[in-house]
Scaffold this motif. Structure first.
Motif, PDB file in Angstrom:
ATOM      1  N   ASP A 179     -49.875  -0.451 -22.564  1.00 35.79           N
ATOM      2  CA  ASP A 179     -48.508  -0.462 -23.084  1.00 35.79           C
ATOM      3  C   ASP A 179     -48.509  -0.609 -24.593  1.00 35.79           C
ATOM      4  N   GLY A 180     -49.488   0.034 -25.195  1.00 29.63           N
ATOM      5  CA  GLY A 180     -49.675  -0.142 -26.623  1.00 29.63           C
ATOM      6  C   GLY A 180     -48.438   0.150 -27.451  1.00 29.63           C
ATOM      7  N   ALA A 181     -47.771   1.232 -27.122  1.00 32.77           N
ATOM      8  CA  ALA A 181     -46.627   1.613 -27.947  1.00 32.77           C
ATOM      9  C   ALA A 181     -45.520   0.560 -27.891  1.00 32.77           C
ATOM     10  N   VAL A 182     -45.258   0.111 -26.692  1.00 36.53           N
ATOM     11  CA  VAL A 182     -44.213  -0.904 -26.541  1.00 36.53           C
ATOM     12  C   VAL A 182     -44.609  -2.191 -27.240  1.00 36.53           C
ATOM     13  N   ARG A 183     -45.852  -2.563 -27.024  1.00 35.37           N
ATOM     14  CA  ARG A 183     -46.331  -3.805 -27.645  1.00 35.37           C
ATOM     15  C   ARG A 183     -46.287  -3.702 -29.164  1.00 35.37           C
ATOM     16  N   ARG A 184     -46.671  -2.534 -29.677  1.00 34.65           N
ATOM     17  CA  ARG A 184     -46.669  -2.387 -31.135  1.00 34.65           C
ATOM     18  C   ARG A 184     -45.265  -2.536 -31.686  1.00 34.65           C
ATOM     19  N   GLU A 185     -44.326  -1.954 -30.960  1.00 33.63           N
ATOM     20  CA  GLU A 185     -42.944  -2.053 -31.428  1.00 33.63           C
ATOM     21  C   GLU A 185     -42.466  -3.496 -31.381  1.00 33.63           C
ATOM     22  N   ALA A 186     -42.785  -4.157 -30.277  1.00 34.30           N
ATOM     23  CA  ALA A 186     -42.382  -5.563 -30.154  1.00 34.30           C
ATOM     24  C   ALA A 186     -43.081  -6.414 -31.201  1.00 34.30           C
ATOM     25  N   ASN A 187     -44.340  -6.126 -31.404  1.00 34.87           N
ATOM     26  CA  ASN A 187     -45.082  -6.909 -32.389  1.00 34.87           C
ATOM     27  C   ASN A 187     -44.554  -6.672 -33.795  1.00 34.87           C
TER      28      ASN A 187
END
Lengths: 491, 196
Positions: B118-126
């Protein structure tokens, strides 16, 4: 309230994920140990800590730690008595380490050496020439040599008595032979010598005494504990040695002169000795008590180091390089700047000018041997051109895999030496840099070198030891290199 | 990540005693047992990877040098934390003349994050959280990192930061409250912007 709690829990989960992603994994424990063992090896060389037993071999299980490497690369002296040997591999490696501590420090630090670590009352003192007062009985060691020309030079060493105390001595080379000079220095270890062609020079030493209570109940077989009572400098000028106090507040462990008016040494702040470091650290104070000492304008001046340095070379009062074993540090006009991290572990560096120098070390590879615990390693040499430290291709015939040159002794930009110790049944590595080429030079059988000094081009002297097949050292030796061959001149 | 306290205090004392007797394996065991804890604390206190790792290594040298005089009846972990914190403070002070290029190290960390499914989602959240955290005072960022990255107890955070326990609690509370409030503000702003 429940909503707040769930919000907090969600935020906390999010924070954990965030930090995990943003900071990432920290270094693996095994990797941390490798680096720590490296630093500790070098730290112990610089300032041994007063453990009940001799300094443990941090490399006994240290995957690729230089300590483990160095322990295996240098021969072992006989212990006093045999029962003093530790149990297991750690004991053997530790004993080996304690030998290498005395030997390997030269290249990096021009002679610093830990104290009270050598057994060896089975060693035979080297026969002396022209000595009015004979050396006391005990185990003799040469600590360093410094030539000022092909016909003039100095060597220092000590004799360790059965009780553990040392007597320092100075030998002088002239008229084609080495002669013991007077006086000798009882209760003293001489740590380093650096002479200049104008006839001046310095020796650094430390005074010692035996501990009143060596704690015989716990480890009765351990060697007596030596207490270092201070360090001092001997200055040679106008044909005589004059004893001088070390710079106020520091304990000098090495000396290296670039000229008669400029030199440097590494030292320790005397008021933050190893025994008090932990306490002060826990109190949040600075625990890097290493000090850079520079000789300028006829006086020794002290300054701080950015971290615990393990090898240092200043080509001028304002220019130099150092390493902490892992990273290079650049010194310029009183400022330290962290340079690149080496691809492996740097064991030594030396400069011939601000734009020329060499470094040596190794890259650990693979798993340790189940029998010897040694870690396969690939040696490397780096050349410094004034800007970068660049690797130099090393044919396997020069430094075979698992062999490694620990220390550098550069005579000029055109000539230098890289020396290591024996590795198992393989002889010690010894490389000679001449005519822009490194080449392997054979040593007499059973000889390992600890310091080398050129008196002229293609003419050098070295201190070392003769060791037996089982790695036990039986004699201290002086060797001469001329006409492409090393020959034993003393011992 | 920091569940690395040796379970049995007696065992730890014995381990230290073995080290004092010159048992290298014992010291390796100690280092490897606490390496992750020390590494996490250092990364929480020192922003950049290389000086943080340096600080950890230097702290272990301090441990080595201090063990002969260390009272083995005392717990080792707080002492180690104090040494690591001390080295980290020095590393931060030294940072002003550090010129090491840390881009490669940071890239490694980012690459690791990219591997997540879920890299993309995590990156956005991060990215959102990073924006928020960067608005917090440095001390509050450190408290959060020590708590949620290094997993330190509150008292240990006090030890590491050199502040009383009460200050740790209030600082952590303020940090969480501020982060939550700013996240909500960010979200409101995004939602508000989207509705226009």
């Amino acid at each position: 309230m429940t909503n707040d709690a769930s919000c907090d829990a969600a935020l906390e989960r999010r924070l954990r994920a965030y930090f995990h992603d943003e900071i990432g994994a920290v270094a693996a424990p095994e990797a941390v140990w490798q680096r720590v063992a490296c630093r500790l090896d070098l730290a112990e060389r610089l300032s041994p800590v007063g453990y009940e037993a001799p300094a443990p071999s941090l490399g006994a299980r240290a995957h690729a730690a230089p300590m483990a490497r160095s322990a295996a690369l240098w021969p072992q002296r006989p212990k006093r008595p045999p029962s003093a040997r530790w149990q297991g591999f750690a004991a053997v490696a530790a004993a080996l380490l304690l030998i290498v501590l005395g030997a390997t420090i030269f290249g990096a630090l021009a002679g610093g050496r830990p104290s009270g670590t050598r057994g060896g009352d089975q060693l035979r003192p080297t026969p002396q020439r022209n000595a009015q007062t004979p050396l006391p009985a005990g185990a003799m060691s040469f600590v360093g040599v410094s030539m000022v020309s092909a016909t003039q030079g100095w060597a220092i060493g000590d004799v360790e008595a059965a009780a553990g105390e040392h007597t320092g001595f100075i030998e002088r080379y002239g008229d084609g032979q080495w002669s013991l000079t007077e006086p000798m220095y009882p209760s003293t270890q001489l740590l380093g010598v650096s002479m200049q062609s104008d006839g001046t020079g310095w020796i650094v030493g430390q005074s010692e005494k035996l501990a009143d209570d060596p704690q015989p109940t716990k480890q009765p077989q351990q060697p007596p504990k030596l207490i270092i009572t201070g360090t001092f400098l001997l200055h040679f000028a106008q044909g005589a040695w004059t004893r001088q106090s070390a710079p106020a507040g520091v304990e000098v462990s090495s000396v290296h002169m670039i000229s008669a008016v400029f030199g440097w040494a590494l030292a320790w702040s005397a008021d933050a000795s190893a025994a008090t470091t932990a306490t002060t650290a826990a109190d949040g104070k600075n625990t890097n008590n290493q000090v850079l000492v520079r000789y300028m304008g006829g006086a020794w001046q002290t300054s701080t180091t950015p971290t615990m340095l393990t090898a240092l070379w200043l080509s001028s009062p304002d220019e130099g390089w150092a390493t902490d074993g892992v990273r290079f540090w650049h010194y310029h006009a009183g400022q330290w700047t962290a340079g690149t991290e080496a691809a492996g572990l740097v064991s030594d560096l030396a400069l011939t000018s601000a734009t020329d120098g060499w470094a040596t070390g190794y890259v650990p590879q693979g798993e340790p041997s189940p029998t010897t615990k040694e870690v396969p390693a690939r040696p490397f040499l780096l050349h410094f051109d004034g800007t970068t430290w660049a690797p130099v291709p090393l044919p396997a015939s020069l430094l075979p895999h698992d062999s490694w040159a620990q220390r550098l002794f550069l005579a000029s930009a055109a000539e230098g030496w890289a020396a290591g110790g024996p590795n198992g049944t393989a002889p010690p590595a010894l490389l000679h840099y001449l005519d822009s080429t490194w080449s392997a030079v054979p040593l007499p059988a059973g000889i390992a070198l600890s310091s080398i000094s050129n008196g002229a081009a293609n003419d050098a002297w070295a201190t070392g030891v003769h060791y037996q097949g089982d790695g036990v050292v039986d004699q201290a030796v002086l060797l001469h290199y001329a006409n492409g061959t090393w020959t034993r001149a003393q011992g | 990540v920091t569940d690395c306290t040796l379970e049995d205090d007696g065992m730890e004392e014995e381990l230290i005693e073995r080290i004092r007797r010159g048992d290298a394996a014992a010291f390796q065991e100690l280092v490897e047992s606490y390496a992750t804890l020390a590494g996490c604390v250092a990364r929480a206190l020192v922003p950049d990877r290389a000086p943080a790792e340096d600080a950890v290594q230097e702290a272990w040298v301090d441990v080595w040098r201090g063990l002969p005089t260390f009272d083995a009846r005392r717990p080792f972990r707080p002492w180690l934390l104090a040494l690591v914190a001390n080295r980290c403070r020095k590393a931060v002070r030294r940072k002003e003349f550090q010129t090491i290029d840390l881009a490669a190290a940071d890239a490694d960390a980012l690459a690791a994050a990219d591997d997540l499914a879920d890299g993309a989602v995590r990156r956005e959240a991060n990215a959102e959280l990073r924006t928020v955290l960067l608005t917090l005072p440095r001390e509050q960022q450190q408290v959060l990192a020590l708590r949620f990255f290094a997993d330190l107890e509150l008292a240990e955070i006090g030890l590491v930061m050199g502040i009383p326990l009460g200050t740790v609690k209030s600082r952590l509370h303020r940090a969480l409250a501020a982060a939550r409030a700013r996240l909500e503000r960010e979200r409101s702003a995004v939602l508000g912007g989207g509705s226009r």
